[in-house]
Scaffold this active site. Sequence first.
Site, PDB file in Angstrom:
ATOM      1  N   GLU A  50       0.871  -1.187   0.000  1.00 56.65           N
ATOM      2  CA  GLU A  50       0.000   0.000   0.000  1.00 56.65           C
ATOM      3  C   GLU A  50       0.905   1.233   0.000  1.00 56.65           C
ATOM      4  O   GLU A  50       1.748   1.386   0.890  1.00 56.65           O
ATOM      5  CB  GLU A  50      -0.880  -0.020   1.258  1.00 56.65           C
ATOM      6  CG  GLU A  50      -1.819   1.159   1.348  1.00 56.65           C
ATOM      7  CD  GLU A  50      -2.564   1.225   2.690  1.00 56.65           C
ATOM      8  OE1 GLU A  50      -2.375   0.325   3.543  1.00 56.65           O
ATOM      9  OE2 GLU A  50      -3.303   2.207   2.875  1.00 56.65           O
ATOM     10  N   THR A  67     -10.501   4.317   4.617  1.00 56.04           N
ATOM     11  CA  THR A  67      -9.265   4.948   5.101  1.00 56.04           C
ATOM     12  C   THR A  67      -9.653   6.201   5.898  1.00 56.04           C
ATOM     13  O   THR A  67     -10.814   6.630   5.881  1.00 56.04           O
ATOM     14  CB  THR A  67      -8.365   5.359   3.921  1.00 56.04           C
ATOM     15  OG1 THR A  67      -8.912   6.528   3.313  1.00 56.04           O
ATOM     16  CG2 THR A  67      -8.223   4.262   2.892  1.00 56.04           C
ATOM     17  N   GLU A  68      -8.674   6.803   6.540  1.00 58.40           N
ATOM     18  CA  GLU A  68      -8.953   8.020   7.322  1.00 58.40           C
ATOM     19  C   GLU A  68      -9.449   9.149   6.407  1.00 58.40           C
ATOM     20  O   GLU A  68     -10.399   9.855   6.734  1.00 58.40           O
ATOM     21  CB  GLU A  68      -7.695   8.525   8.057  1.00 58.40           C
ATOM     22  CG  GLU A  68      -7.193   7.644   9.166  1.00 58.40           C
ATOM     23  CD  GLU A  68      -6.348   6.478   8.666  1.00 58.40           C
ATOM     24  OE1 GLU A  68      -6.035   6.407   7.467  1.00 58.40           O
ATOM     25  OE2 GLU A  68      -6.010   5.613   9.499  1.00 58.40           O
ATOM     26  N   PHE A  69      -8.781   9.325   5.266  1.00 52.90           N
ATOM     27  CA  PHE A  69      -9.194  10.389   4.351  1.00 52.90           C
ATOM     28  C   PHE A  69     -10.594  10.119   3.808  1.00 52.90           C
ATOM     29  O   PHE A  69     -11.384  11.039   3.630  1.00 52.90           O
ATOM     30  CB  PHE A  69      -8.186  10.543   3.202  1.00 52.90           C
ATOM     31  CG  PHE A  69      -7.074  11.490   3.529  1.00 52.90           C
ATOM     32  CD1 PHE A  69      -6.149  11.174   4.509  1.00 52.90           C
ATOM     33  CD2 PHE A  69      -6.944  12.711   2.881  1.00 52.90           C
ATOM     34  CE1 PHE A  69      -5.121  12.046   4.835  1.00 52.90           C
ATOM     35  CE2 PHE A  69      -5.919  13.587   3.196  1.00 52.90           C
ATOM     36  CZ  PHE A  69      -5.005  13.255   4.171  1.00 52.90           C
ATOM     37  N   GLU A  70     -10.886   8.877   3.575  1.00 57.59           N
ATOM     38  CA  GLU A  70     -12.205   8.493   3.056  1.00 57.59           C
ATOM     39  C   GLU A  70     -13.304   8.873   4.065  1.00 57.59           C
ATOM     40  O   GLU A  70     -14.332   9.443   3.690  1.00 57.59           O
ATOM     41  CB  GLU A  70     -12.195   6.978   2.822  1.00 57.59           C
ATOM     42  CG  GLU A  70     -13.356   6.450   2.034  1.00 57.59           C
ATOM     43  CD  GLU A  70     -13.078   5.014   1.579  1.00 57.59           C
ATOM     44  OE1 GLU A  70     -11.974   4.490   1.835  1.00 57.59           O
ATOM     45  OE2 GLU A  70     -13.978   4.420   0.979  1.00 57.59           O
ATOM     46  N   ASP A  75      -2.363  12.387  -3.147  1.00 55.64           N
ATOM     47  CA  ASP A  75      -2.449  13.813  -3.466  1.00 55.64           C
ATOM     48  C   ASP A  75      -2.617  13.985  -4.981  1.00 55.64           C
ATOM     49  O   ASP A  75      -1.800  13.456  -5.749  1.00 55.64           O
ATOM     50  CB  ASP A  75      -1.142  14.483  -2.981  1.00 55.64           C
ATOM     51  CG  ASP A  75      -1.211  16.000  -3.052  1.00 55.64           C
ATOM     52  OD1 ASP A  75      -1.943  16.516  -3.939  1.00 55.64           O
ATOM     53  OD2 ASP A  75      -0.546  16.654  -2.255  1.00 55.64           O
ATOM     54  N   GLU A  83       4.899   4.788   3.978  1.00 62.01           N
ATOM     55  CA  GLU A  83       4.420   6.088   4.429  1.00 62.01           C
ATOM     56  C   GLU A  83       5.628   6.940   4.806  1.00 62.01           C
ATOM     57  O   GLU A  83       6.650   6.421   5.235  1.00 62.01           O
ATOM     58  CB  GLU A  83       3.453   5.893   5.621  1.00 62.01           C
ATOM     59  CG  GLU A  83       2.928   7.148   6.268  1.00 62.01           C
ATOM     60  CD  GLU A  83       2.291   8.144   5.298  1.00 62.01           C
ATOM     61  OE1 GLU A  83       1.408   7.786   4.516  1.00 62.01           O
ATOM     62  OE2 GLU A  83       2.726   9.321   5.316  1.00 62.01           O
ATOM     63  N   ASP A  86     -10.936  10.650  -4.190  1.00 61.43           N
ATOM     64  CA  ASP A  86     -12.079  11.570  -4.167  1.00 61.43           C
ATOM     65  C   ASP A  86     -11.998  12.513  -5.366  1.00 61.43           C
ATOM     66  O   ASP A  86     -12.933  13.251  -5.641  1.00 61.43           O
ATOM     67  CB  ASP A  86     -12.030  12.423  -2.890  1.00 61.43           C
ATOM     68  CG  ASP A  86     -10.736  13.212  -2.836  1.00 61.43           C
ATOM     69  OD1 ASP A  86      -9.660  12.580  -2.858  1.00 61.43           O
ATOM     70  OD2 ASP A  86     -10.780  14.462  -2.814  1.00 61.43           O
TER      71      ASP A  86
HETATM   72  C1  LIG Z   1      -3.758  12.175   1.136  1.00 61.13           C
HETATM   73  S1  LIG Z   1      -2.902  11.079   2.184  1.00 61.13           S
HETATM   74  C2  LIG Z   1      -3.893   9.619   2.171  1.00 61.13           C
HETATM   75  C3  LIG Z   1      -3.541   8.685   3.303  1.00 61.13           C
HETATM   76  C4  LIG Z   1      -4.336   7.376   3.353  1.00 61.13           C
HETATM   77  N1  LIG Z   1      -4.102   6.570   2.177  1.00 61.13           N
HETATM   78  C5  LIG Z   1      -5.797   7.655   3.514  1.00 61.13           C
HETATM   79  O1  LIG Z   1      -6.535   7.451   2.539  1.00 61.13           O
HETATM   80  O2  LIG Z   1      -6.222   8.061   4.603  1.00 61.13           O
HETATM   81  C6  LIG Z   1      -1.522  10.605   1.209  1.00 61.13           C
HETATM   82  C7  LIG Z   1      -0.446   9.938   2.041  1.00 61.13           C
HETATM   83  O3  LIG Z   1       0.596   9.516   1.189  1.00 61.13           O
HETATM   84  C8  LIG Z   1       1.845   9.806   1.785  1.00 61.13           C
HETATM   85  N2  LIG Z   1       2.758  10.005   0.642  1.00 61.13           N
HETATM   86  C9  LIG Z   1       2.818  11.064  -0.177  1.00 61.13           C
HETATM   87  N3  LIG Z   1       3.711  10.878  -1.162  1.00 61.13           N
HETATM   88  C10 LIG Z   1       4.215   9.622  -0.971  1.00 61.13           C
HETATM   89  C11 LIG Z   1       5.181   8.840  -1.645  1.00 61.13           C
HETATM   90  N4  LIG Z   1       5.795   9.317  -2.703  1.00 61.13           N
HETATM   91  N5  LIG Z   1       5.462   7.597  -1.165  1.00 61.13           N
HETATM   92  C12 LIG Z   1       4.838   7.120  -0.068  1.00 61.13           C
HETATM   93  N6  LIG Z   1       3.898   7.831   0.623  1.00 61.13           N
HETATM   94  C13 LIG Z   1       3.610   9.058   0.176  1.00 61.13           C
HETATM   95  C14 LIG Z   1       1.614  11.048   2.591  1.00 61.13           C
HETATM   96  O4  LIG Z   1       2.521  11.182   3.651  1.00 61.13           O
HETATM   97  C15 LIG Z   1       0.175  10.846   3.070  1.00 61.13           C
HETATM   98  O5  LIG Z   1       0.097  10.228   4.337  1.00 61.13           O
END
Ligand SMILES: C[S@@+](CC[C@H](N)C(=O)[O-])C[C@H]1O[C@@H](n2cnc3c(N)ncnc32)[C@H](O)[C@@H]1O
Length: 233
Positions: A63, A210-213, A137, A88, A171
Amino acid sequence: MTKEELKEDLWRHFFKNPRKNYNPYIYKLLDFPEYIIYDKEIMDSYKGKWREFFKNDNPIYLEIGSGSGNFAQGMAMRYPERNHIGLELRFKRLVLSATKVKRDNSTNALFLRRRGEEILSFVAENEVDGIYVNFPDPWEENEKNRVVQENFFKILDVILKKGGKFFFKTDHDKYYQDVLDLVASLDGYEVIYHTSDLHNSEKAEDNIKTEFEQLFLCKHNKNINYIEILKTK
Ligand SMILES: C[S@@+](CC[C@H](N)C(=O)[O-])C[C@H]1O[C@@H](n2cnc3c(N)ncnc32)[C@H](O)[C@@H]1O
Protein backbone atom coordinates in the site's frame (compact mmCIF):
# COMPACT_ATOMS: atom_id res chain seq x y z
CA MET A 1 22.83 -1.36 19.32
CA THR A 2 20.95 -0.28 22.44
CA LYS A 3 17.83 1.84 22.10
CA GLU A 4 19.84 4.86 23.37
CA GLU A 5 22.46 4.32 20.67
CA LEU A 6 19.78 3.95 18.01
CA LYS A 7 18.20 7.18 19.24
CA GLU A 8 21.49 9.09 18.91
CA ASP A 9 21.95 7.81 15.37
CA LEU A 10 18.35 8.17 14.22
CA TRP A 11 18.58 11.58 12.52
CA ARG A 12 21.08 10.17 9.96
CA HIS A 13 18.28 8.18 8.35
CA PHE A 14 16.22 11.26 7.56
CA PHE A 15 18.41 14.36 7.40
CA LYS A 16 21.81 15.34 6.02
CA ASN A 17 22.84 17.17 9.21
CA PRO A 18 21.74 16.97 12.85
CA ARG A 19 19.11 19.47 13.97
CA LYS A 20 18.35 21.20 17.25
CA ASN A 21 14.85 19.81 17.58
CA TYR A 22 13.17 16.78 16.13
CA ASN A 23 9.57 15.80 15.60
CA PRO A 24 8.88 13.75 18.78
CA TYR A 25 7.36 10.96 16.68
CA ILE A 26 10.79 10.25 15.19
CA TYR A 27 11.87 8.71 18.50
CA LYS A 28 8.61 6.78 18.77
CA LEU A 29 9.57 4.86 15.63
CA LEU A 30 11.95 2.97 17.90
CA ASP A 31 9.06 1.65 20.01
CA PHE A 32 7.85 -0.55 17.14
CA PRO A 33 10.83 -2.52 15.78
CA GLU A 34 8.53 -5.36 14.70
CA TYR A 35 6.18 -3.05 12.78
CA ILE A 36 8.25 -0.14 11.40
CA ILE A 37 11.43 -0.18 9.33
CA TYR A 38 13.02 3.21 8.67
CA ASP A 39 16.54 2.07 7.70
CA LYS A 40 16.81 1.92 3.88
CA GLU A 41 19.70 -0.56 4.00
CA ILE A 42 17.61 -2.99 6.01
CA MET A 43 14.68 -2.58 3.61
CA ASP A 44 16.93 -3.15 0.61
CA SER A 45 18.36 -6.30 2.21
CA TYR A 46 14.85 -7.81 2.12
CA LYS A 47 14.48 -7.33 -1.65
CA GLY A 48 13.12 -10.65 -2.93
CA LYS A 49 12.90 -11.95 0.65
CA TRP A 50 9.92 -10.22 2.22
CA ARG A 51 8.32 -13.59 2.90
CA GLU A 52 11.35 -14.38 5.08
CA PHE A 53 10.62 -11.25 7.08
CA PHE A 54 7.06 -12.46 7.69
CA LYS A 55 8.26 -16.06 8.21
CA ASN A 56 5.62 -17.45 5.86
CA ASP A 57 4.97 -18.06 2.16
CA ASN A 58 1.91 -15.87 1.92
CA PRO A 59 1.37 -13.31 -0.84
CA ILE A 60 2.67 -9.78 -0.40
CA TYR A 61 0.40 -6.75 -0.83
CA LEU A 62 1.79 -3.21 -0.92
CA GLU A 63 0.00 0.00 0.00
CA ILE A 64 1.59 3.28 -1.05
CA GLY A 65 0.85 6.25 1.21
CA SER A 66 -0.72 4.20 3.99
CA GLY A 67 -1.46 7.27 6.11
CA SER A 68 -2.50 6.53 9.69
CA GLY A 69 -3.02 2.82 9.02
CA ASN A 70 -6.79 2.20 9.17
CA PHE A 71 -6.77 0.43 5.83
CA ALA A 72 -3.65 -1.63 6.65
CA GLN A 73 -5.10 -2.63 10.00
CA GLY A 74 -8.40 -3.66 8.40
CA MET A 75 -6.66 -5.61 5.64
CA ALA A 76 -4.32 -7.39 8.05
CA MET A 77 -7.28 -8.51 10.17
CA ARG A 78 -9.51 -9.49 7.26
CA TYR A 79 -6.82 -11.35 5.32
CA PRO A 80 -4.55 -13.19 7.77
CA GLU A 81 -3.28 -15.25 4.84
CA ARG A 82 -1.74 -12.15 3.23
CA ASN A 83 1.19 -9.94 4.23
CA HIS A 84 0.43 -6.23 4.03
CA ILE A 85 3.24 -3.66 3.71
CA GLY A 86 2.40 0.06 3.95
CA LEU A 87 4.76 2.76 2.69
CA GLU A 88 4.42 6.09 4.43
CA LEU A 89 6.61 9.16 4.89
CA ARG A 90 5.13 10.94 7.87
CA PHE A 91 6.45 9.95 11.29
CA LYS A 92 3.26 10.46 13.27
CA ARG A 93 1.21 8.49 10.75
CA LEU A 94 3.71 5.61 10.89
CA VAL A 95 3.53 5.55 14.68
CA LEU A 96 -0.29 5.64 14.67
CA SER A 97 -0.34 2.81 12.13
CA ALA A 98 2.02 0.63 14.14
CA THR A 99 0.03 1.32 17.32
CA LYS A 100 -3.11 0.00 15.60
CA VAL A 101 -1.68 -3.26 14.29
CA LYS A 102 0.24 -3.89 17.51
CA ARG A 103 -3.02 -3.59 19.46
CA ASP A 104 -4.37 -6.41 17.26
CA ASN A 105 -1.16 -8.46 17.69
CA SER A 106 -1.04 -8.70 13.90
CA THR A 107 1.94 -10.57 12.50
CA ASN A 108 1.13 -9.81 8.85
CA ALA A 109 1.44 -6.02 8.76
CA LEU A 110 4.53 -3.87 8.38
CA PHE A 111 5.22 -0.18 7.65
CA LEU A 112 8.22 1.19 5.80
CA ARG A 113 9.28 4.82 5.77
CA ARG A 114 9.99 4.98 2.09
CA ARG A 115 8.80 6.74 -1.04
CA GLY A 116 6.73 4.73 -3.50
CA GLU A 117 9.06 5.88 -6.27
CA GLU A 118 11.91 3.89 -4.65
CA ILE A 119 10.12 0.53 -4.63
CA LEU A 120 12.50 -1.08 -7.11
CA SER A 121 15.32 -0.72 -4.58
CA PHE A 122 13.65 -3.02 -2.10
CA VAL A 123 11.05 -5.11 -3.96
CA ALA A 124 12.04 -7.79 -6.48
CA GLU A 125 10.54 -8.89 -9.79
CA ASN A 126 7.09 -10.48 -9.41
CA GLU A 127 7.29 -10.26 -5.62
CA VAL A 128 3.92 -8.55 -5.19
CA ASP A 129 0.37 -9.85 -5.70
CA GLY A 130 -1.48 -6.59 -5.26
CA ILE A 131 -0.96 -2.86 -4.83
CA TYR A 132 -3.20 -0.29 -3.19
CA VAL A 133 -3.08 3.46 -3.60
CA ASN A 134 -5.77 5.23 -1.59
CA PHE A 135 -6.46 8.95 -1.85
CA PRO A 136 -3.08 10.10 -3.12
CA ASP A 137 -2.45 13.81 -3.47
CA PRO A 138 -3.85 14.85 -6.90
CA TRP A 139 -1.21 17.58 -7.31
CA GLU A 140 -3.68 19.82 -9.15
CA GLU A 141 -1.03 22.46 -9.88
CA ASN A 142 1.69 19.98 -10.81
CA GLU A 143 0.29 16.67 -12.03
CA LYS A 144 3.72 15.31 -12.93
CA ASN A 145 4.30 14.83 -9.17
CA ARG A 146 1.43 12.35 -8.87
CA VAL A 147 2.22 8.88 -7.55
CA VAL A 148 0.06 7.21 -10.21
CA GLN A 149 1.31 8.16 -13.66
CA GLU A 150 3.01 6.38 -16.55
CA ASN A 151 6.24 5.72 -14.62
CA PHE A 152 4.30 4.06 -11.84
CA PHE A 153 3.16 1.37 -14.29
CA LYS A 154 6.81 0.81 -15.27
CA ILE A 155 7.38 -0.12 -11.62
CA LEU A 156 4.34 -2.41 -11.71
CA ASP A 157 5.74 -4.00 -14.91
CA VAL A 158 8.54 -5.30 -12.68
CA ILE A 159 7.16 -6.00 -9.20
CA LEU A 160 3.54 -7.00 -9.84
CA LYS A 161 2.88 -10.59 -10.84
CA LYS A 162 0.92 -11.43 -13.98
CA GLY A 163 -2.67 -11.74 -12.76
CA GLY A 164 -1.92 -9.34 -9.90
CA LYS A 165 -4.11 -6.30 -9.32
CA PHE A 166 -3.74 -2.61 -8.68
CA PHE A 167 -6.52 -0.99 -6.63
CA PHE A 168 -7.02 2.78 -6.71
CA LYS A 169 -9.37 4.99 -4.68
CA THR A 170 -9.70 8.75 -4.96
CA ASP A 171 -12.08 11.57 -4.17
CA HIS A 172 -10.57 13.50 -7.09
CA ASP A 173 -12.76 13.06 -10.17
CA LYS A 174 -10.11 14.19 -12.66
CA TYR A 175 -7.41 11.92 -11.20
CA TYR A 176 -9.90 9.03 -11.54
CA GLN A 177 -10.57 9.83 -15.20
CA ASP A 178 -6.87 10.36 -15.90
CA VAL A 179 -6.01 6.90 -14.48
CA LEU A 180 -8.79 5.29 -16.56
CA ASP A 181 -7.47 7.03 -19.69
CA LEU A 182 -3.87 6.11 -18.89
CA VAL A 183 -4.65 2.42 -18.40
CA ALA A 184 -6.61 2.35 -21.68
CA SER A 185 -3.45 3.51 -23.43
CA LEU A 186 -1.20 0.87 -21.83
CA ASP A 187 -0.41 -2.60 -23.03
CA GLY A 188 -0.63 -5.30 -20.34
CA TYR A 189 -3.16 -3.68 -18.02
CA GLU A 190 -6.95 -3.87 -18.06
CA VAL A 191 -9.56 -2.05 -16.00
CA ILE A 192 -11.75 -4.84 -14.64
CA TYR A 193 -13.97 -2.70 -12.44
CA HIS A 194 -14.59 0.98 -11.93
CA THR A 195 -17.17 3.15 -10.29
CA SER A 196 -17.48 6.84 -9.54
CA ASP A 197 -19.63 6.04 -6.51
CA LEU A 198 -17.95 3.31 -4.51
CA HIS A 199 -20.21 3.71 -1.49
CA ASN A 200 -23.33 3.06 -3.53
CA SER A 201 -21.79 0.23 -5.55
CA GLU A 202 -21.68 -3.54 -5.15
CA LYS A 203 -18.18 -3.12 -3.68
CA ALA A 204 -19.37 -0.95 -0.81
CA GLU A 205 -19.89 -3.81 1.63
CA ASP A 206 -16.32 -5.09 1.34
CA ASN A 207 -14.73 -1.66 1.32
CA ILE A 208 -12.35 -0.82 4.19
CA LYS A 209 -12.45 2.93 4.77
CA THR A 210 -9.26 4.95 5.10
CA GLU A 211 -8.95 8.02 7.32
CA PHE A 212 -9.19 10.39 4.35
CA GLU A 213 -12.21 8.49 3.06
CA GLN A 214 -14.02 8.92 6.40
CA LEU A 215 -13.23 12.62 6.26
CA PHE A 216 -14.51 13.11 2.71
CA LEU A 217 -17.68 11.22 3.53
CA CYS A 218 -18.48 12.85 6.86
CA LYS A 219 -17.43 16.41 6.13
CA HIS A 220 -17.95 16.83 2.43
CA ASN A 221 -20.32 14.00 1.47
CA LYS A 222 -18.09 13.49 -1.57
CA ASN A 223 -18.51 10.63 -4.05
CA ILE A 224 -15.58 8.22 -3.96
CA ASN A 225 -14.07 6.86 -7.18
CA TYR A 226 -12.64 3.35 -7.33
CA ILE A 227 -10.75 1.35 -9.97
CA GLU A 228 -9.47 -2.25 -10.10
CA ILE A 229 -6.80 -2.93 -12.70
CA LEU A 230 -5.57 -6.37 -13.73
CA LYS A 231 -2.04 -7.01 -14.95
CA THR A 232 -2.60 -9.25 -17.95
CA LYS A 233 0.98 -9.93 -19.11
C1 LIG B 1 -3.76 12.17 1.14
S1 LIG B 1 -2.90 11.08 2.18
C2 LIG B 1 -3.89 9.62 2.17
C3 LIG B 1 -3.54 8.69 3.30
C4 LIG B 1 -4.34 7.38 3.35
N1 LIG B 1 -4.10 6.57 2.18
C5 LIG B 1 -5.80 7.65 3.51
O1 LIG B 1 -6.54 7.45 2.54
O2 LIG B 1 -6.22 8.06 4.60
C6 LIG B 1 -1.52 10.60 1.21
C7 LIG B 1 -0.45 9.94 2.04
O3 LIG B 1 0.60 9.52 1.19
C8 LIG B 1 1.85 9.81 1.78
N2 LIG B 1 2.76 10.01 0.64
C9 LIG B 1 2.82 11.06 -0.18
N3 LIG B 1 3.71 10.88 -1.16
C10 LIG B 1 4.21 9.62 -0.97
C11 LIG B 1 5.18 8.84 -1.64
N4 LIG B 1 5.79 9.32 -2.70
N5 LIG B 1 5.46 7.60 -1.16
C12 LIG B 1 4.84 7.12 -0.07
N6 LIG B 1 3.90 7.83 0.62
C13 LIG B 1 3.61 9.06 0.18
C14 LIG B 1 1.61 11.05 2.59
O4 LIG B 1 2.52 11.18 3.65
C15 LIG B 1 0.17 10.85 3.07
O5 LIG B 1 0.10 10.23 4.34
